[in-house]
Design a protein around this motif. Structure first.
Motif, PDB file in Angstrom:
ATOM      1  N   SER A  63       9.591   4.613   6.608  1.00  0.00           N
ATOM      2  CA  SER A  63       8.759   4.747   5.624  1.00  0.00           C
ATOM      3  C   SER A  63       8.329   3.112   5.086  1.00  0.00           C
ATOM      4  N   ALA A  64       9.361   2.328   5.258  1.00  0.00           N
ATOM      5  CA  ALA A  64       8.872   0.808   4.837  1.00  0.00           C
ATOM      6  C   ALA A  64       7.623   0.472   5.861  1.00  0.00           C
ATOM      7  N   ALA A  65       7.944   0.854   7.245  1.00  0.00           N
ATOM      8  CA  ALA A  65       6.774   0.251   8.134  1.00  0.00           C
ATOM      9  C   ALA A  65       5.486   0.968   7.975  1.00  0.00           C
ATOM     10  N   ALA A  66       5.633   2.203   7.538  1.00  0.00           N
ATOM     11  CA  ALA A  66       4.293   3.120   7.378  1.00  0.00           C
ATOM     12  C   ALA A  66       3.493   2.776   6.106  1.00  0.00           C
ATOM     13  N   ASP A  67       4.324   2.147   4.955  1.00  0.00           N
ATOM     14  CA  ASP A  67       3.888   1.964   3.706  1.00  0.00           C
ATOM     15  C   ASP A  67       4.139   0.407   3.428  1.00  0.00           C
ATOM     16  N   PRO A  68       3.398  -0.496   4.110  1.00  0.00           N
ATOM     17  CA  PRO A  68       3.818  -1.991   3.699  1.00  0.00           C
ATOM     18  C   PRO A  68       3.418  -2.571   2.372  1.00  0.00           C
ATOM     19  N   ALA A  69       4.220  -3.322   1.886  1.00  0.00           N
ATOM     20  CA  ALA A  69       3.827  -4.220   0.472  1.00  0.00           C
ATOM     21  C   ALA A  69       2.704  -4.596   0.593  1.00  0.00           C
ATOM     22  N   PRO A  70       1.903  -4.649  -0.415  1.00  0.00           N
ATOM     23  CA  PRO A  70       0.467  -5.395  -0.192  1.00  0.00           C
ATOM     24  C   PRO A  70       0.875  -6.858  -0.511  1.00  0.00           C
TER      25      PRO A  70
ATOM     26  N   LYS B 293      -1.921   4.020  -4.375  1.00  0.00           N
ATOM     27  CA  LYS B 293      -1.565   2.452  -3.685  1.00  0.00           C
ATOM     28  C   LYS B 293      -2.432   1.624  -4.481  1.00  0.00           C
ATOM     29  N   PRO B 294      -2.042   0.641  -4.648  1.00  0.00           N
ATOM     30  CA  PRO B 294      -3.043  -0.638  -5.325  1.00  0.00           C
ATOM     31  C   PRO B 294      -4.337  -0.712  -4.462  1.00  0.00           C
ATOM     32  N   PHE B 295      -5.503  -0.634  -5.126  1.00  0.00           N
ATOM     33  CA  PHE B 295      -6.805  -0.838  -4.622  1.00  0.00           C
ATOM     34  C   PHE B 295      -7.244  -2.130  -4.986  1.00  0.00           C
ATOM     35  N   SER B 296      -7.209  -2.520  -6.280  1.00  0.00           N
ATOM     36  CA  SER B 296      -7.653  -3.663  -7.088  1.00  0.00           C
ATOM     37  C   SER B 296      -6.731  -4.284  -7.925  1.00  0.00           C
TER      38      SER B 296
END
Length: 228
Positions: free
Chosen positions: A15-22, A122-125
């Motif tokens: 999960s961490a690898a698929a969703d890396p921190a921005p 997820k953050p986009f801006s």
């Protein structure tokens, strides 16, 4: 038990690898600096349970010392914060927010606002603010006329706030019901309001007739006998 623990660990890692921190980057920018200074990594955001925090990079303080030297030559430069697009290493595609770099020597807190996508959250801006600053946004006056002291100009922030914002749909406008139309496409005219006499004339006529044909009041008893 061992197999279950191993499975949970694998799931967490996947999960961490698929969703890396921005990742967050920063630089000082001025149009006269050509080519523009490259962004350097400032840290990364960690999002968990609707709470976001920022982990600073090891070079965070060193970058500020370099920015201070640039600010001495370009006092009207901008301090830019950029969030890396997921899977996009091209800086021109990143979302950037700027503040006037001259405020940094006198501010004590910073705020990041991460705007989340309504589809995957997820953050986009992002938006970036520092405080306090003058109400008019002007650069504070300095004792030295040539700029700032590098050791004072940029200090790592002790107070940083990360806020999450989800998109909010505006309220729907209140629309009036369109007026009915005739087969010719023209608005139907409302009927003309009748007057009181036009509405109740039949009752008025009936009342007048009743008053006209009503018999006169009966004569009072005949006259008494003449007195002798």
């Amino acid at each position: 038990m061992f197999s279950l623990s191993l499975l949970l660990a694998v799931l967490l890692v996947s999960s961490a690898a698929a969703d890396p921190a921005p990742r967050l980057f920063h630089r000082v920018h001025h149009p006269a600096i050509q080519p523009p200074l490259a962004f350097s990594e400032r840290g990364s955001f960690r999002l968990a349970n609707s709470i976001a925090t920022l982990d600073h990079s090891e070079t965070y303080a060193d970058d500020f010392a370099e920015f201070a030297a640039v600010l001495e030559e370009y006092p009207d430069a901008l301090y830019q914060i950029a969030m890396e697009r997921e899977g996009d290493k091209d800086e021109t595609h990143w979302d950037i927010s700027s503040v006037r770099a001259c405020h940094l020597p006198h501010t004590t807190a910073e705020t990041f606002i991460l705007h989340l996508s309504p589809y995957d959250h997820k953050p986009f801006s992002l938006d970036y603010f520092v405080s306090p600053i003058p109400h008019d946004g002007s650069c504070p006056k300095t004792k030295a006329s040539t700029g700032f002291e590098p050791s004072v100009a940029f200090r790592p922030f002790a107070n940083g706030t990360v806020l999450l914002r989800e998109p909010i749909s505006p309220p729907s406008p209140e629309l009036r019901t369109p007026p009915p139309l005739t087969p010719q496409g023209e608005p139907v005219k409302p009927p003309v309001e009748k007057s009181f006499v036009q509405k109740y004339w039949i009752y008025i006529v009936a009342l007048l007739l009743a008053l006209l044909i009503a018999p006169g009041g009966a004569d009072e008893g005949g006259g008494g006998q003449a007195r002798r």
